[in-house]
Design a protein around this motif. Structure first.
Motif, PDB file in Angstrom:
ATOM      1  N   ASP A   1       0.819  -1.206   0.000  1.00  0.00           N
ATOM      2  CA  ASP A   1       0.000   0.000   0.000  1.00  0.00           C
ATOM      3  C   ASP A   1       0.861   1.268   0.000  1.00  0.00           C
ATOM      4  O   ASP A   1       0.541   2.241   0.673  1.00  0.00           O
ATOM      5  N   ALA A   2       1.935   1.259  -0.742  1.00  0.00           N
ATOM      6  CA  ALA A   2       2.714   2.447  -1.091  1.00  0.00           C
ATOM      7  C   ALA A   2       3.131   3.290   0.098  1.00  0.00           C
ATOM      8  O   ALA A   2       3.099   4.505   0.037  1.00  0.00           O
ATOM      9  N   GLY A   3       3.542   2.714   1.217  1.00  0.00           N
ATOM     10  CA  GLY A   3       4.051   3.504   2.313  1.00  0.00           C
ATOM     11  C   GLY A   3       2.994   4.329   3.020  1.00  0.00           C
ATOM     12  O   GLY A   3       3.307   5.426   3.494  1.00  0.00           O
ATOM     13  N   ILE A   4       1.783   3.838   3.059  1.00  0.00           N
ATOM     14  CA  ILE A   4       0.702   4.537   3.760  1.00  0.00           C
ATOM     15  C   ILE A   4       0.106   3.579   4.785  1.00  0.00           C
ATOM     16  O   ILE A   4      -0.278   2.467   4.447  1.00  0.00           O
ATOM     17  N   THR A   5       0.033   4.032   6.008  1.00  0.00           N
ATOM     18  CA  THR A   5      -0.603   3.237   7.047  1.00  0.00           C
ATOM     19  C   THR A   5      -1.739   4.034   7.656  1.00  0.00           C
ATOM     20  O   THR A   5      -1.703   5.273   7.689  1.00  0.00           O
ATOM     21  N   GLN A   6      -2.733   3.307   8.117  1.00  0.00           N
ATOM     22  CA  GLN A   6      -3.875   3.922   8.779  1.00  0.00           C
ATOM     23  C   GLN A   6      -4.067   3.232  10.131  1.00  0.00           C
ATOM     24  O   GLN A   6      -3.909   2.021  10.250  1.00  0.00           O
ATOM     25  N   GLY A 106      -4.299   4.002   1.305  1.00  0.00           N
ATOM     26  CA  GLY A 106      -4.016   3.187   2.467  1.00  0.00           C
ATOM     27  C   GLY A 106      -4.969   2.011   2.536  1.00  0.00           C
ATOM     28  O   GLY A 106      -5.871   1.882   1.708  1.00  0.00           O
ATOM     29  N   PRO A 107      -4.809   1.152   3.548  1.00  0.00           N
ATOM     30  CA  PRO A 107      -5.606  -0.079   3.647  1.00  0.00           C
ATOM     31  C   PRO A 107      -7.012   0.131   4.181  1.00  0.00           C
ATOM     32  O   PRO A 107      -7.835  -0.780   4.102  1.00  0.00           O
TER      33      PRO A 107
ATOM     34  N   GLN B  37     -10.105  -2.375  -6.786  1.00  0.00           N
ATOM     35  CA  GLN B  37     -10.146  -2.614  -5.354  1.00  0.00           C
ATOM     36  C   GLN B  37     -10.486  -4.075  -5.092  1.00  0.00           C
ATOM     37  O   GLN B  37     -11.573  -4.530  -5.429  1.00  0.00           O
ATOM     38  N   ASN B  38      -9.550  -4.763  -4.489  1.00  0.00           N
ATOM     39  CA  ASN B  38      -9.835  -6.122  -4.039  1.00  0.00           C
ATOM     40  C   ASN B  38     -10.581  -6.039  -2.706  1.00  0.00           C
ATOM     41  O   ASN B  38     -10.434  -5.086  -1.955  1.00  0.00           O
ATOM     42  N   SER B  39     -11.345  -7.063  -2.431  1.00  0.00           N
ATOM     43  CA  SER B  39     -12.192  -7.076  -1.245  1.00  0.00           C
ATOM     44  C   SER B  39     -11.386  -6.787   0.014  1.00  0.00           C
ATOM     45  O   SER B  39     -10.370  -7.430   0.276  1.00  0.00           O
ATOM     46  N   GLY B  40     -11.817  -5.786   0.783  1.00  0.00           N
ATOM     47  CA  GLY B  40     -11.173  -5.467   2.042  1.00  0.00           C
ATOM     48  C   GLY B  40      -9.861  -4.710   1.919  1.00  0.00           C
ATOM     49  O   GLY B  40      -9.160  -4.546   2.929  1.00  0.00           O
TER      50      GLY B  40
END
Lengths: 114, 113
Positions: A1-6, A106-107, B37-40
């Motif tokens: 996720d390209a260096g992004i955290t949540q 981010g995720p 976008q993959n699930s989750g």
């Protein structure tokens, strides 16, 4: 996720309580965004930032505030959470060179307001 | 209001077939982007097409843009089960003093093995 955290990734809270979500990036990108994703609505922009201490409202900003005191951190605050703010929240960043505005996401944070 | 709207909302195909998704928008744009976008998970950028371009390719992806009709299409050729995901178009336009991405509600693609 390209260096992004949540953080947090999941949160359950009660109506009326304050909630702060954090987005942290290691890419040194200038622009940061907060979106919410709800079924049938795609992603909707809440707030964005174009530099430290520079922020502006998006499409669905009511009930949300943001702050950016450092390049790497962008905070989203729900001052008094409501059930309508139950959603998945995504942070995104972009460098926005010239004609590009590719965003890296981010995720996500899944927030449930009871 | 939504700037981009995808069609269909859901698409189910067999592995090896081609998948076509369409996006319509309302106002003038700087460029149009497609995300997956993959699930989750978060969204991942796939391809960008500028307003002065008509067609663009990237691997098995082909994107077209018709600014006169305010529409775009994403074609995935020789689909694989791993292509199962939601696909979103996003329009990049100037709104006030800023440029923003506005996302559609997405097409859910299911590729059956």
């Amino acid at each position: 996720d390209a260096g992004i955290t949540q953080s947090p990734r999941h949160k359950v809270t009660e109506t009326g309580t304050p909630v702060t979500l954090r987005c942290h990036q290691t890419e040194n990108h200038r622009y940061m965004y907060w979106y919410r994703q709800d079924p049938g609505h795609g992603l909707r922009l809440i707030h964005y930032s174009y530099g430290v201490k520079d922020t502006d409202k998006g499409e669905v900003s009511d009930g949300y505030s943001v702050s950016r005191s450092k390049t790497e951190d962008f905070l989203l605050t729900l001052e008094s959470a409501t059930s309508s703010q139950t959603s998945v929240y995504f942070c995104a960043i972009s460098e926005r060179l010239a004609s590009h505005n590719e965003q890296f996401f981010g995720p996500g944070t899944r927030l449930t307001v009871l | 209001s939504q700037q981009g709207e995808e069609d269909p909302q859901a698409l189910s195909i067999q592995e090896g077939e081609n998948a076509t998704m369409n996006c319509s928008y309302k106002t003038s744009i700087n460029n149009l982007q497609w995300y997956r976008q993959n699930s989750g998970r978060g969204l991942v950028h796939l391809i960008l097409i500028r307003s002065n371009e008509r067609e663009k390719h990237s691997g098995r992806l082909r994107v077209t843009l018709d600014t006169s009709k305010k529409s775009s299409s994403l074609l995935i050729t020789a689909s694989r089960a791993a292509d199962t995901a939601s696909y979103f178009c996003a329009t990049d336009r100037t709104s006030g003093s800023a440029r923003q991405l506005t996302f559609g509600s997405g097409t859910q693609l299911t590729v059956l093995p």
